[in-house]
Design an enzyme around this catalytic site. Structure first.
Site, PDB file in Angstrom:
ATOM      1  N   ARG A  74       0.819  -1.207   0.000  1.00 14.02           N
ATOM      2  CA  ARG A  74       0.000   0.000   0.000  1.00 14.02           C
ATOM      3  C   ARG A  74       0.856   1.262   0.000  1.00 14.02           C
ATOM      4  NH1 ARG A  74      -2.709  -3.472   3.212  1.00 14.02           N
ATOM      5  NH2 ARG A  74      -1.934  -2.631   5.181  1.00 14.02           N
ATOM      6  N   TYR A  78       0.419   4.503  -2.292  1.00 13.91           N
ATOM      7  CA  TYR A  78       0.282   5.846  -1.762  1.00 13.91           C
ATOM      8  C   TYR A  78       1.301   6.807  -2.389  1.00 13.91           C
ATOM      9  CZ  TYR A  78      -2.507   3.439   1.769  1.00 13.91           C
ATOM     10  OH  TYR A  78      -3.455   2.666   2.412  1.00 13.91           O
ATOM     11  N   TYR A 100     -12.304   9.957   1.705  1.00 15.23           N
ATOM     12  CA  TYR A 100     -13.432   9.721   2.598  1.00 15.23           C
ATOM     13  C   TYR A 100     -13.045  10.074   4.029  1.00 15.23           C
ATOM     14  CZ  TYR A 100     -11.257   5.249   3.935  1.00 15.23           C
ATOM     15  OH  TYR A 100     -10.390   4.294   4.392  1.00 15.23           O
ATOM     16  N   ALA A 132     -14.485   8.899  11.012  1.00 13.87           N
ATOM     17  CA  ALA A 132     -15.112   7.771  11.699  1.00 13.87           C
ATOM     18  C   ALA A 132     -15.070   7.968  13.205  1.00 13.87           C
ATOM     19  CB  ALA A 132     -14.410   6.468  11.309  1.00 13.87           C
ATOM     20  N   GLN A 174      -8.202  -0.437  12.516  1.00 13.90           N
ATOM     21  CA  GLN A 174      -7.670  -1.402  11.554  1.00 13.90           C
ATOM     22  C   GLN A 174      -7.329  -2.747  12.200  1.00 13.90           C
ATOM     23  OE1 GLN A 174      -4.470   0.858   9.666  1.00 13.90           O
ATOM     24  NE2 GLN A 174      -5.920   1.774   8.242  1.00 13.90           N
TER      25      GLN A 174
END
Length: 272
Positions: A74, A78, A100, A132, A174
């Site tokens: 990842r 990125y 988001y 969140a 996570q």
């Protein structure tokens, strides 16, 4: 003398904004304006439906999701995001990058692209969004100011020596990816979560009730909340999007010395 290149550099800019968590209801006016006025919009969003909604505000929306791949780090993805966004900034475009939630929370690329753009002399800023974490406080009725609240990325807590405060809330992010040191997987399994449980068991009883939470991302959805015992976490259904909350396990203990000093100060003030 002003050259075309210097004019392009002067125009190039990037605004990094947050879409919020729930489609259509969390976008701030200033973020909407940045999207509408951009020459190019890059989208790092939760699903295709949200991307389609974003296209109503700008005709040039480019998804960043295609840079992900199974087995690909990842971090590589990125870094690619930063380069593709900066290419448009360097070309003199007004760029808006939409992520988001809050673009600065659990997000490496938004911070990095702002840093790179500013270092190269371009205008760059980040606009906050509803995260969140914000939804969690509202949906679960948690006030982080009452007894305190710690937040940890689950793998970091598990793999490094960190201190937990069991008097307050502990929020683990996570957990579905806990133990992934490759940054190339999209989930780990019960055996990895068992390592996390064993770490938490140093501070919490195994029958301590924990909360598994997922906020709503569409207006028609409700937040998903379930409660399990700590010992059952390894076999709970988890994806990348669930968050685990450990409620307080121990009461606050007064610091007698500090209380005595404050009372003495109060008495002195009253007698002054």
């Amino acid at each position: 003398m002003t050259t075309p290149d210097s004019q392009a550099a002067a125009r190039g800019s990037i605004a990094v904004v947050g879409m919020g968590m729930t489609l259509g209801s969390h976008l701030t006016p200033i973020s909407r304006s940045a999207i509408e006025q951009a020459d190019v919009v890059f989208a790092g969003l939760s699903d295709h439906l949200v991307e389609e909604w974003l296209k109503r505000m700008n005709s040039d929306v480019r998804s960043l999701q295609g840079y992900y791949a199974e087995g690909k780090s990842r971090m590589t993805t990125y870094r690619e995001w930063v380069e593709v966004m900066m290419a448009e900034v360097r070309a003199g475009k007004r760029v808006c990058a939409v992520f988001y939630g809050h673009p600065g929370v659990f997000a490496w690329s938004p911070h990095k692209v702002v840093e790179v753009a500013r270092a190269e002399g371009y205008d760059a800023y980040m606009e906050p969004g509803v995260s969140a974490e914000d939804c969690l406080y509202a949906d679960l009725g948690i006030d982080p100011g009452r007894v305190g609240c710690q937040h940890f990325e689950a793998s970091q807590l598990m793999l490094y020596r960190r201190q937990l405060d069991t008097v307050g809330y502990v929020v683990l992010w996570q957990v579905g990816l806990v133990g992934d040191t490759t940054l190339a997987r999209f989930s780990t399994g019960p055996a990895y979560r068992q390592v996390l449980v064993d770490r938490l068991a140093r501070d919490y009883p195994l029958d301590h009730e924990i909360i598994i939470y997922r906020c709503a991302t569409l207006p028609i959805q409700q937040p998903q909340v379930s409660r399990v015992r700590l010992r059952d976490l390894p076999h709970a259904a988890l994806t990348m999007t669930e968050t685990v909350i450990l409620p307080p396990a121990t009461p606050m203990e007064p610091d007698t010395e500090a209380w005595e000093r404050v009372r003495a100060l109060d008495a002195a003030a009253a007698n002054a």
